[in-house]
Structures are given as structure tokens and as C-alpha cells.
Design a protein around this motif. Structure first.
Motif, PDB file in Angstrom:
ATOM      1  N   VAL A  40      -7.086   0.628  -4.447  1.00 20.30           N
ATOM      2  CA  VAL A  40      -6.974   0.043  -3.304  1.00 20.30           C
ATOM      3  C   VAL A  40      -5.805  -0.374  -2.580  1.00 20.30           C
ATOM      4  CG1 VAL A  40      -9.403  -0.785  -3.490  1.00 20.30           C
ATOM      5  CG2 VAL A  40      -7.548  -2.282  -4.490  1.00 20.30           C
ATOM      6  N   LYS A  41      -5.819  -0.524  -1.217  1.00 21.05           N
ATOM      7  CA  LYS A  41      -4.432  -0.755  -0.622  1.00 21.05           C
ATOM      8  C   LYS A  41      -4.314  -2.142  -0.590  1.00 21.05           C
ATOM      9  CE  LYS A  41      -4.071   3.766   1.728  1.00 21.05           C
ATOM     10  NZ  LYS A  41      -3.972   4.547   2.951  1.00 21.05           N
ATOM     11  N   THR A  42      -4.755  -2.952  -1.224  1.00 29.16           N
ATOM     12  CA  THR A  42      -4.303  -4.600  -1.201  1.00 29.16           C
ATOM     13  C   THR A  42      -3.639  -4.713  -2.156  1.00 29.16           C
ATOM     14  OG1 THR A  42      -6.564  -4.737  -2.435  1.00 29.16           O
ATOM     15  CG2 THR A  42      -6.628  -4.927   0.269  1.00 29.16           C
ATOM     16  N   GLY A  43      -3.229  -6.027  -2.609  1.00 25.47           N
ATOM     17  CA  GLY A  43      -2.596  -6.541  -3.568  1.00 25.47           C
ATOM     18  C   GLY A  43      -1.248  -6.133  -3.711  1.00 25.47           C
ATOM     19  N   LYS A  44      -0.743  -5.434  -4.879  1.00 24.87           N
ATOM     20  CA  LYS A  44       0.537  -4.894  -4.991  1.00 24.87           C
ATOM     21  C   LYS A  44       0.791  -3.634  -4.436  1.00 24.87           C
ATOM     22  CE  LYS A  44       0.044  -5.404  -9.417  1.00 24.87           C
ATOM     23  NZ  LYS A  44       0.282  -5.449 -11.026  1.00 24.87           N
ATOM     24  N   TYR A  45      -0.280  -3.076  -3.955  1.00 19.56           N
ATOM     25  CA  TYR A  45      -0.090  -1.706  -3.420  1.00 19.56           C
ATOM     26  C   TYR A  45       1.052  -1.367  -2.488  1.00 19.56           C
ATOM     27  CZ  TYR A  45      -0.868   2.566  -0.608  1.00 19.56           C
ATOM     28  OH  TYR A  45      -0.631   3.615   0.043  1.00 19.56           O
ATOM     29  N   LYS A  46       1.900  -0.429  -2.889  1.00 17.19           N
ATOM     30  CA  LYS A  46       2.929   0.184  -2.195  1.00 17.19           C
ATOM     31  C   LYS A  46       2.709   1.466  -1.420  1.00 17.19           C
ATOM     32  CE  LYS A  46       6.277  -0.591  -5.197  1.00 17.19           C
ATOM     33  NZ  LYS A  46       7.589  -0.847  -5.666  1.00 17.19           N
ATOM     34  N   THR A  47       2.960   1.704  -0.213  1.00 19.12           N
ATOM     35  CA  THR A  47       2.630   2.860   0.549  1.00 19.12           C
ATOM     36  C   THR A  47       3.324   4.233  -0.359  1.00 19.12           C
ATOM     37  OG1 THR A  47       3.324   1.843   2.672  1.00 19.12           O
ATOM     38  CG2 THR A  47       3.342   4.198   2.591  1.00 19.12           C
ATOM     39  N   GLY A  48       2.485   5.058  -0.623  1.00 17.47           N
ATOM     40  CA  GLY A  48       2.715   6.436  -1.347  1.00 17.47           C
ATOM     41  C   GLY A  48       2.358   6.384  -2.873  1.00 17.47           C
ATOM     42  N   ASP A  49       2.018   4.903  -3.197  1.00 20.50           N
ATOM     43  CA  ASP A  49       1.485   4.830  -4.815  1.00 20.50           C
ATOM     44  C   ASP A  49       0.338   5.902  -5.224  1.00 20.50           C
ATOM     45  OD1 ASP A  49       3.041   2.912  -5.174  1.00 20.50           O
ATOM     46  OD2 ASP A  49       1.535   1.282  -5.085  1.00 20.50           O
ATOM     47  N   GLU A  50      -0.493   6.261  -4.192  1.00 16.40           N
ATOM     48  CA  GLU A  50      -1.578   7.147  -4.454  1.00 16.40           C
ATOM     49  C   GLU A  50      -1.042   8.650  -4.882  1.00 16.40           C
ATOM     50  OE1 GLU A  50      -0.982   5.720  -1.696  1.00 16.40           O
ATOM     51  OE2 GLU A  50      -1.375   7.008   0.041  1.00 16.40           O
ATOM     52  N   LYS A  51       0.013   8.868  -4.157  1.00 12.04           N
ATOM     53  CA  LYS A  51       0.696  10.290  -4.682  1.00 12.04           C
ATOM     54  C   LYS A  51       1.450  10.341  -5.813  1.00 12.04           C
ATOM     55  CE  LYS A  51       2.072  10.683   0.140  1.00 12.04           C
ATOM     56  NZ  LYS A  51       3.305  10.312   1.124  1.00 12.04           N
ATOM     57  N   LYS A  52       1.273   9.253  -6.726  1.00  9.03           N
ATOM     58  CA  LYS A  52       1.814   9.417  -8.253  1.00  9.03           C
ATOM     59  C   LYS A  52       0.731   9.533  -9.315  1.00  9.03           C
ATOM     60  CE  LYS A  52       5.197   6.030  -6.543  1.00  9.03           C
ATOM     61  NZ  LYS A  52       5.444   4.671  -6.406  1.00  9.03           N
ATOM     62  N   ILE A  53      -0.482   9.481  -8.675  1.00  5.44           N
ATOM     63  CA  ILE A  53      -1.854   9.641  -9.453  1.00  5.44           C
ATOM     64  C   ILE A  53      -2.287  11.232  -9.435  1.00  5.44           C
ATOM     65  CG2 ILE A  53      -4.275   9.056  -9.767  1.00  5.44           C
ATOM     66  CD1 ILE A  53      -3.346   6.399  -8.005  1.00  5.44           C
ATOM     67  N   LYS A  54      -2.520  11.852 -10.501  1.00  8.58           N
ATOM     68  CA  LYS A  54      -3.244  13.013 -10.435  1.00  8.58           C
ATOM     69  C   LYS A  54      -4.473  12.918 -11.429  1.00  8.58           C
ATOM     70  CE  LYS A  54       0.944  15.725 -10.306  1.00  8.58           C
ATOM     71  NZ  LYS A  54       1.461  14.891  -9.337  1.00  8.58           N
ATOM     72  N   GLY A  55      -5.446  13.575 -10.767  1.00  7.90           N
ATOM     73  CA  GLY A  55      -7.004  13.490 -11.262  1.00  7.90           C
ATOM     74  C   GLY A  55      -8.046  12.898 -10.429  1.00  7.90           C
ATOM     75  N   ARG A  56      -9.261  12.456 -11.200  1.00  6.24           N
ATOM     76  CA  ARG A  56     -10.435  12.125 -10.261  1.00  6.24           C
ATOM     77  C   ARG A  56     -10.202  10.803 -10.010  1.00  6.24           C
ATOM     78  NH1 ARG A  56     -15.822  12.577 -13.366  1.00  6.24           N
ATOM     79  NH2 ARG A  56     -14.786  11.613 -14.817  1.00  6.24           N
ATOM     80  N   ALA A  57      -9.492  10.689  -8.832  1.00  5.38           N
ATOM     81  CA  ALA A  57      -9.336   9.259  -8.228  1.00  5.38           C
ATOM     82  C   ALA A  57      -9.139   9.367  -6.769  1.00  5.38           C
ATOM     83  CB  ALA A  57      -7.835   8.811  -8.616  1.00  5.38           C
TER      84      ALA A  57
END
Lengths: 251, 251
Positions: A218-235
Motif C-alpha cells: 500500500v502507498k501509505t506509511g513508509k511507502y516511497k515512490t518506486g518501492d513497488e518496482k523492487k518487488i518481483k512475484g505475486r504482488a
């Protein structure tokens, strides 16, 4: 098929002392759907009783048995291994460990000790590690979000001790697969049928994927722009907990 | 062929405030031989003037221009790059940087800050790194020896900040090859004709080998049994500085 949902707390349900807009309603909706939920947190500045009280005060209807905290998991580990720990933890958390023996230390436990991370305390921990005491980590989180910005979390202090003493910590909180699975066992759910919702792309989402779960960032809390690009897999990556619940209920 | 010798200071010439037995005579012998020598140190708890005074008080005949300290090398780097640093350093070292501008920080400098390594100070450093300020390290030493045991050195605090901010420090002191070479340039000696004597198998000996020098590990100071086994290359391991000087003068 999703049979159970794990939620992180800080940054997902609330920030500081305020619920995230739409989080109260989101939790009500997932509860009303009958889906089993658990809350798993690496927050190590407060005992579990205080976390529960805080959630209640904010209006969340969450039961004590639904919450899994890293400190309680560490306590269980210490008791099972019959360890007497030197606790490098936040003063407010000490009450959680008050009934453990703490003499002739044979292990070191590190949480987010905050201002208790003095040079002297860390050096005491280091010297015990030099005597081959095991290092037990409540999590490897790099930072968390406070009102005035990001702040250092336990992870950085643990890598510091690992480096100085040339050792490796046993990680008990997220992203330890064991921690995710313990929470899922309590709802009798297999990892592949569970999903974890968190704001920490590493501890929450990559940790969950590594343990065999699905994940939603989720893009709340400590989320920083682009964090999702560092994840690979069922997310997935969605704006907040409410959109995460929408996504789950649509499956 | 050896044309110049670099000595580490703490743990090689002295421990705490006392010269290592035979060190005074060893320095006298190498000086009398006419061999150019330089002293290079990552000690970052005192300004260079205090180090020189301490050496004089212990009876070592060492000139100011023979000493290369990590803090002075960092200062030179900051001036060259026109950087305004947030200094996470020991209070006693602040005088070394008193003439530098220190407003609207655009960099972070970390030495062995000792008790100044508070949570608050480290968090200030972390938040600057999050703003993409460069991280400048006075050394990556894991620990140093004090009267009552080993103590945490700057390296562990630097890896902590590197981890939290997902960045990498520019290392200016040992084991930076640049630091060894700067000292050697002042005696007009090539790295392959120089040798480094130290008690730290990593910063001193492996660092020197990586910079193209030879190395000698001494079994005083922070030396731990078996350290010599972690070194690969043109290196010796002897009991103390006196035996190291014997070895050099025999070549």
C-alpha cells in the motif's frame, strides 16, 4: 483463492496515533466478509497490550488473539531455547520481558530501542556477541515513518552489530518466514492461500512472497515512490488498505 | 626491496596511554636506518595535534609531517569538493573541523563519535542521506581495543547508515588505497616498494595489500588469534613492532 489475510499495522491501519482514512471501514468490511484476518507487526516500541489499547481507542474492532507481534514471538523463542537475554530494546517494551530471567546473559535481543541505542548499550551488546552469544533480531526494518519524517528502525542497528562482531542475527519478526507461518497456522491456512498487506516492500511484501504468500503493497506509511518496482512475484500495489480490501474481496 | 614503511599508531606503537614495550626502541632503530617512515591512522577521537603531543609525551621522536590522519584527509576532501558537512564525530575532534562552514548541510561525515552516536544524531545523519547527501567515512574499522576490552569503532555505524539509507559510503581513511598512496607520495615511494605495519588485519594489512603494498600484521593491540589466516598475499605476521622492524631491516 484467498483464505486468510495478514495485515501490517503501522503505516497500513494507522500512522502515529491516527487511523488512516478509510482503514476503519476497510477492516469492518473484511471482518464482515467472514475472511479470517491476523495482524502481524514488527513494532517494537510498545508491548502488545498497548498496541491493542491503541487500536481500540482508534475504533478498530480487533481481538487480542488476532495480533502477532515480533516481541512476543521473540519471547516465545527465548523461553523455548532457555535463553537469558541482554535486551537492547525500547524502555516501554521492557514490561513485555519482565518475567524472563536476565542474569549472566547468554544472548542479545535487539528491537527498535530508540534513544536506548546509546554507545554504551551497543558496546555491551557487541562484547557479548564477541563471547559468541547469539544475536536475535525483532526485525530487519530499515526505517519507519514518524510525523516529521523517516526514522531509523532496528535493522540498521542489527547490521551494525553483525558487522562489528562478524556474526549473523537470527531474525524472528518479519521477514522471517516462520513468523508469517505462525500467524497463518492460527487460522489453519496454507501460505499459498494467504495474502499479506503492508507498507514495507521488503519486510512485508518481499518477506511474504519468500514465505509463499501473495502480497499487496500500500502507498501509505513508509511507502516511497518506486518501492513497488523492487518487488518481483505475486504482488499488487494499491493506494491504501481500503483499495487492498476491495482487491481481495473481488477475487 | 623496501623503500618506505608505514606504521599504524594505536595498537602498534601504543595501547591507551602507554607505549608498547620495545616500540620506542623500534622506532629509534628504523629512524636511525635512514628509512623514510610515515604514520597513518584511522584514530578519530582526537585531533592530529593531540596525537602528536601524546606520542611526544610517550617519548616517540615523530615529526608533524610524518603523520597522516583520516580526519585531516577527510577535511582535505571536504574542502576540495566544497562540501558543508554534518559531522557525526567525537566531540574532541570537532576542533579539527572548526574552520569549515557547517550550515545547510550537503554531506555527512562519520568518524568514531563514541558517546555522540546517539539515536538523535544518527537519525539526523540518516535523514540527510535520504536527501541524497553523500556519506563520507573516516574508516570502516569494526572495533578497537580499550583497557577493558574491544569497543565498537566507526565502521559499524557507517554500515548501519548505509543499510538504512540504501547508500554506500566514500571511505577516506584506511583501507582506502588513496590514503595509503597519499602518505607514500610524500616520501616519493611507489606502493610496491612500501610496507605497512598494523594490528588490524583488514584496514591495515588487507587494505595495504589491495593498494599494492606489502604488509606486516603485529600481534599487539586489537589482534585476535587467527587474524593472520584471513590475509592472502605478500604479508607477514610477527609478535610486535620490534620484530616487524627486525624483519624489514633484514631485507
Amino acid at each position: 483463492m484467498i483464505d486468510a489475510v495478514l495485515f501490517d499495522l503501522s503505516g497500513v491501519l494507522y500512522t502515529d496515533d491516527d487511523p488512516i482514512p478509510s482503514a476503519l471501514q476497510a477492516i469492518d468490511r473484511i471482518t464482515a466478509s467472514g475472511m479470517p484476518v491476523r495482524y502481524i507487526t514488527n513494532t517494537t516500541r510498545s508491548p502488545s497490550a498497548s498496541i491493542l489499547k491503541k487500536l481500540e481507542k482508534m475504533g478498530f474492532a480487533i481481538r487480542k488473539d488476532e495480533i502477532f507481534t515480533a516481541p512476543l514471538a521473540v519471547k516465545k523463542y527465548l523461553i523455548e531455547k532457555n535463553l537469558s537475554p541482554y535486551l537492547l530494546i525500547h524502555p516501554d517494551l521492557e514490561i513485555e520481558f519482565s518475567d524472563l530471567k536476565k542474569d549472566s546473559f547468554n544472548s542479545v535481543v535487539v528491537g527498535d530501542a530508540g534513544t536506548a541505542f546509546t554507545y554504551e548499550n551497543k558496546n555491551t551488546a557487541f562484547r557479548l556477541l564477541e563471547q559468541d552469544c547469539p544475536l536475535i533480531a525483532m526485525g530487519m526494518n530499515r526505517y519507519f515513518r514518524e510525523k516529521d519524517g523517516l526514522s531509523l528502525d532496528a535493522g540498521s542497528f542489527i547490521v551494525a552489530l553483525e558487522y562489528a562482531a562478524n556474526t549473523q542475527a537470527v531474525v524472528i519478526g518479519k521477514p522471517s518466514p516462520w513468523f508469517f507461518r505462525t500467524a497463518l497456522q492460527s487460522v489453519n491456512c496454507k501460505a499459498e492461500n494467504a495474502i499479506m498487506i503492508g507498507d514495507d516492500f521488503e519486510a512485508d511484501v518481499i518477506g511474504a512472497l519468500d514465505a509463499g504468500l501473495q502480497g499487496i503493497l500500500v502507498k501509505t506509511g513508509k511507502y516511497k515512490t518506486g518501492d513497488e518496482k523492487k518487488i518481483k512475484g505475486r504482488a499488487e500495489c494499491v493506494g491504501d488498505i481500503s483499495l487492498a480490501v476491495d482487491w481481495i474481496l473481488e477475487q
